[in-house]
Enzyme design. Structure first.
Site, PDB file in Angstrom:
ATOM      1  N   LYS A   1       0.742  -2.111  -4.892  1.00  0.00           N
ATOM      2  CA  LYS A   1      -0.354  -2.543  -4.045  1.00  0.00           C
ATOM      3  C   LYS A   1      -1.603  -2.774  -4.901  1.00  0.00           C
ATOM      4  O   LYS A   1      -2.043  -1.879  -5.632  1.00  0.00           O
ATOM      5  CB  LYS A   1      -0.655  -1.493  -2.975  1.00  0.00           C
ATOM      6  CG  LYS A   1       0.452  -1.319  -1.944  1.00  0.00           C
ATOM      7  CD  LYS A   1       0.653  -2.565  -1.096  1.00  0.00           C
ATOM      8  CE  LYS A   1       1.620  -2.318   0.041  1.00  0.00           C
ATOM      9  NZ  LYS A   1       1.863  -3.520   0.862  1.00  0.00           N
TER      10      LYS A   1
ATOM     11  N   ASP B   1       4.191 -13.289   3.121  1.00  0.00           N
ATOM     12  CA  ASP B   1       4.456 -12.262   4.123  1.00  0.00           C
ATOM     13  C   ASP B   1       3.595 -12.504   5.354  1.00  0.00           C
ATOM     14  O   ASP B   1       4.031 -13.108   6.330  1.00  0.00           O
ATOM     15  CB  ASP B   1       4.190 -10.874   3.529  1.00  0.00           C
ATOM     16  CG  ASP B   1       4.499  -9.736   4.492  1.00  0.00           C
ATOM     17  OD1 ASP B   1       4.906 -10.013   5.640  1.00  0.00           O
ATOM     18  OD2 ASP B   1       4.333  -8.561   4.114  1.00  0.00           O
TER      19      ASP B   1
ATOM     20  N   LYS C   1      10.209  -9.436   7.900  1.00  0.00           N
ATOM     21  CA  LYS C   1      10.063  -8.217   8.688  1.00  0.00           C
ATOM     22  C   LYS C   1      10.641  -8.471  10.081  1.00  0.00           C
ATOM     23  O   LYS C   1      10.111  -9.280  10.845  1.00  0.00           O
ATOM     24  CB  LYS C   1       8.599  -7.796   8.745  1.00  0.00           C
ATOM     25  CG  LYS C   1       8.070  -7.300   7.401  1.00  0.00           C
ATOM     26  CD  LYS C   1       6.631  -6.837   7.518  1.00  0.00           C
ATOM     27  CE  LYS C   1       6.202  -6.082   6.261  1.00  0.00           C
ATOM     28  NZ  LYS C   1       6.193  -6.927   5.053  1.00  0.00           N
TER      29      LYS C   1
END
Length: 366
Positions: A165, A241, A265
């Site tokens: 991250k 994403d 996802k």
């Protein structure tokens, strides 16, 4: 087979680490999961789970899911859960959007479909094509020393896919990545995840400063157009994403050559029924996939793991073991993890059973 009742449960999932932090000052220690139980007139029960990653990550928040499910329940009660596309049509007629809530019901329907057929869900999604799936582990945003310690621990545990991250200043992130990547091995895959925090100029400054490093960039900017601009001017592979939320978004990105990989996802796209289509389009287009979800325990992990296991190995970048990101478990029978890889059982359906002692009943619809 008909759906006779829908029970909605909730439970808190404390993060196993100090804090799950990512760019933009977002940090969470506890996530609220929603578990749906569909009971049928045959006596079979199907289980689904969804868990947004906090209220400031995606267009869903945990407190809103029970309200959405109260609107969706009447539209599917009495329907055959094995007709998954029909169930989605019924839900779309009842409620516009809110894919995450629909995913909870959809996943439970696939669990029932597998149980009724006596087959694991991966067989119904295409067969067991990736029996041993590579896992990535996320290094949360923290002080560099803490991130270095997390990285060391994950590598010792056998993880070879690392997602770091980012979200300090650009200069600090450049220094951080250059420091951490000194230990990177040839068999490792590393991704720098910006979580949409940078302007395009910042993303390009970072990319050019670490151009010699083998690294993916994930969602460098907030919106699709900014990410596309960066994609056209960087040498690093780009993974999207947050800016992909529908089949139409994916089709546009394929036409524009906007990415090299995506994070699929399952709950964000509405469950396994639409995610299977997303998966197959990516396979056909040669787009690598991380197949996962935003958060969750064993039921959520099992759902996306069945999709990942039925994906050709050439198209599966990796997946993850979200149930091991929490200090508690909401189900038994979750996928097994060993040396940075994940495997599924051959039990019918999703192969998991909720631990109802860990769940709080919210409502039952009949």
């Amino acid at each position: 087979m008909r759906i006779e009742s829908i029970a909605v449960y909730t439970a808190d999932l404390p993060y196993v680490g100090k804090a799950y932090a990512f760019a933009g000052g977002r940090s969470h220690q506890v996530f609220t999961s929603t578990v749906v139980v569909l009971t049928t007139d045959t006596g079979l029960a199907g289980y689904g789970e969804v868990c947004p990653c906090g209220p400031n990550y995606m267009a869903a928040f945990s407190e809103g899911l029970p309200s959405c499910l109260s609107l969706l329940a009447p539209s599917v009660l009495g329907e055959d859960p094995r007709h998954t596309t029909l169930i989605h049509e019924r839900m779309d007629q009842a409620l516009t959007g809110h894919a995450v809530a629909k995913a909870a019901i959809d996943i439970a329907c696939w669990d029932l479909l597998g149980k009724d057929a006596g087959l694991p869900v991966y067989t119904l999604l295409g067969g067991l094509l990736s029996p041993s799936m590579p896992l990535h582990r996320i290094v949360p945003l923290a002080d560099p020393d803490e991130m270095e310690e997390s990285l060391r621990r994950y590598r010792e545990e056998g993880f070879r896919h690392i997602q770091i991250k980012l979200g300090h200043s650009v200069e600090e992130d450049i220094e951080l990545v250059r420091t951490l990547i000194k230990v990177k091995q040839p068999d490792e895959l590393w991704i720098g995840d910006i979580n949409a925090a940078w302007r395009r100029d910042e993303a390009l400054r970072f990319s050019r400063a670490v151009e010699d490093l083998d690294l993916y960039l994930e969602q460098p900017c907030r919106n699709y157009e900014e990410c596309l601009s960066v994609r056209r001017r960087t040498r690093h592979p780009v993974k999207l994403d947050e800016s992909l939320n529908s089949l139409a978004d994916l089709q546009r990105a394929v036409r524009d050559d906007a990415m090299d990989a995506i994070a699929l996802k399952v709950s964000k796209f509405g469950g396994l029924t639409p995610s299977r289509i997303i998966r197959d389009v990516c396979v056909d287009a040669g787009i690598a996939m991380t197949i996962e979800d935003a958060w969750g325990s064993g039921i959520a992990t099992a759902a996306y793991a069945h999709l990942a296991a039925s994906t050709p190995a050439r198209a599966l970048l990796n997946t993850t073991d979200l149930h091991n990101y929490n200090t508690v478990q909401l189900a038994t029978g979750a996928p097994e993890v060993s040396a940075g890889r994940m495997m599924l059982s051959d039990r019918p359906g999703l192969g998991v059973v909720p631990d109802f002692k860990m769940l709080t009943l919210h409502e039952v619809y009949e």
